[in-house]
Design an enzyme around this catalytic site. Structure first.
Site, short mmCIF file in Angstrom:
data_model
loop_
_atom_site.label_atom_id
_atom_site.label_comp_id
_atom_site.label_asym_id
_atom_site.label_seq_id
_atom_site.Cartn_x
_atom_site.Cartn_y
_atom_site.Cartn_z
N SER A 112 54.06 18.31 69.69
CA SER A 112 53.07 17.84 68.71
C SER A 112 53.60 16.55 68.10
O SER A 112 54.82 16.28 68.18
CB SER A 112 52.91 18.90 67.61
OG SER A 112 52.26 18.36 66.48
N TYR A 135 56.18 24.44 60.74
CA TYR A 135 55.58 23.98 62.00
C TYR A 135 56.33 22.75 62.52
O TYR A 135 56.68 22.67 63.70
CB TYR A 135 54.11 23.67 61.77
CG TYR A 135 53.35 23.24 63.00
CD1 TYR A 135 53.01 24.16 63.99
CD2 TYR A 135 52.93 21.92 63.17
CE1 TYR A 135 52.29 23.77 65.12
CE2 TYR A 135 52.22 21.53 64.28
CZ TYR A 135 51.89 22.46 65.26
OH TYR A 135 51.19 22.06 66.37
#
Ligand code: NAP
Length: 254
Positions: free
Chosen positions: A144, A157
């Protein structure tokens, strides 16, 4: 540039919806036989059926990647049905949202169990089988922009996706002479179940307007970079992270 994956068996985790289902369809459209895995069996069966009805080869298998011991037997079942695994896509991921001061221990652990532990053990189980079958393997980890950019309010995250980026390099180094390419794709924001409740909110709209191009991406924006890493063209690409983010991680974005 077409990517011919005919005769290649691909396994994808977290393929019951969102990007995983998209990648499953993409792999099948380029000729791969696809093992569609995730926890929600009705959803993965629907994706596999759709591929089969369209003339492709697919099977659905339940897999919770947080259950490390479950991964090997699922990969064995894939090999028994479809043949030696050539591609693993570590796509399963959860958002782990919650401010650092608030996130529960359980939510933090779940984020790392799925995003990091799941990626590591699925990669290891796939690599063992690729080495044994002497195939030129491809492992594509879905990282990501959070691997290298602070996404406010998403520290668990971000930490997990930074770990995915470093695992990608470490595993690439370890398996370089085993014929396995390990790479990562780092997408920017694409509307899926992981984030769809956020975009209509005031905060979501503000974030979106801060992106250099003031828009979210489409899953199909990832296709060419994904196929590059999953296909024969990655012969000399290993340990790389390709960011495809529409400029979202550039300064002033986010
Ligand atoms: P999504 O629609 O929420 O899909 C997540 C997938 O992961 C689901 O299919 C879910 O299936 C699966 N999953 C969750 N926990 C799992 C577990 N324990 N074992 C196996 N599968 C599990 O989100 P998405 O956007 O498609 O996310 C896919 C990947 O892309 C994630 O790694 C995410 O971090 C990454 N990513 C997304 C974006 C974005 O903007 N959408 C951007 C960058 C990176 P089940 O619930 O059926 O198991």
């Amino acid at each position: 540039m077409a990517t011919d994956l005919t005769g290649t068996v691909a396994v994808i985790t977290g393929a019951s919806g969102g990007l995983g289902a998209h990648f499953a369809r993409l792999l099948a459209a380029n000729g791969a036989a696809v093992a569609v895995t995730a926890r929600r069996v009705d959803k993965i069966q629907a994706v596999a059926d759709e591929i089969t009805v369209g003339g492709g080869r697919a099977m659905a298998l339940a897999l919770d990647v947080a259950d490390a011991a479950a991964i090997g037997p699922v990969l064995d079942a894939v090999q028994a049905e479809l043949g030696p695994i050539g591609i693993l896509v570590n796509n399963a991921g959860i958002g782990g949202d919650g401010l650092a001061l608030d996130i529960s221990i359980e939510d933090f652990d779940a984020t790392f169990n799925v995003n990091v532990r799941g990626t590591f053990f699925a990669a290891r189980e796939a690599a063992k089988r690729m080495i044994a079958a002497k195939v030129e393997g491809r492992i594509v980890n879905i990282a990501s922009i959070a691997s290298h950019t602070v996404l406010p309010g998403l520290s668990a995250y971000c930490g997990s996706k930074a770990a995915v980026a470093m695992l990608t390099k470490s595993l690439a180094r370890e398996w370089a002479r085993r014929g396995i390419a390990v790479n990562a794709l780092a997408p920017g924001y694409i509307e899926t179940a992981i984030n769809d409740a956020w975009w209509p909110t005031e905060g979501g709209q503000k974030q979106l307007k801060g992106f250099p191009r003031r828009r979210l991406m489409d899953a199909s924006d990832l296709d060419e970079a994904f196929l590059l890493l999953a296909g024969p063209a990655a012969r000399a690409i290993t340990g790389s992270l390709i960011t495809v983010d529409d400029g979202q991680s550039l300064p002033g974005g986010g």
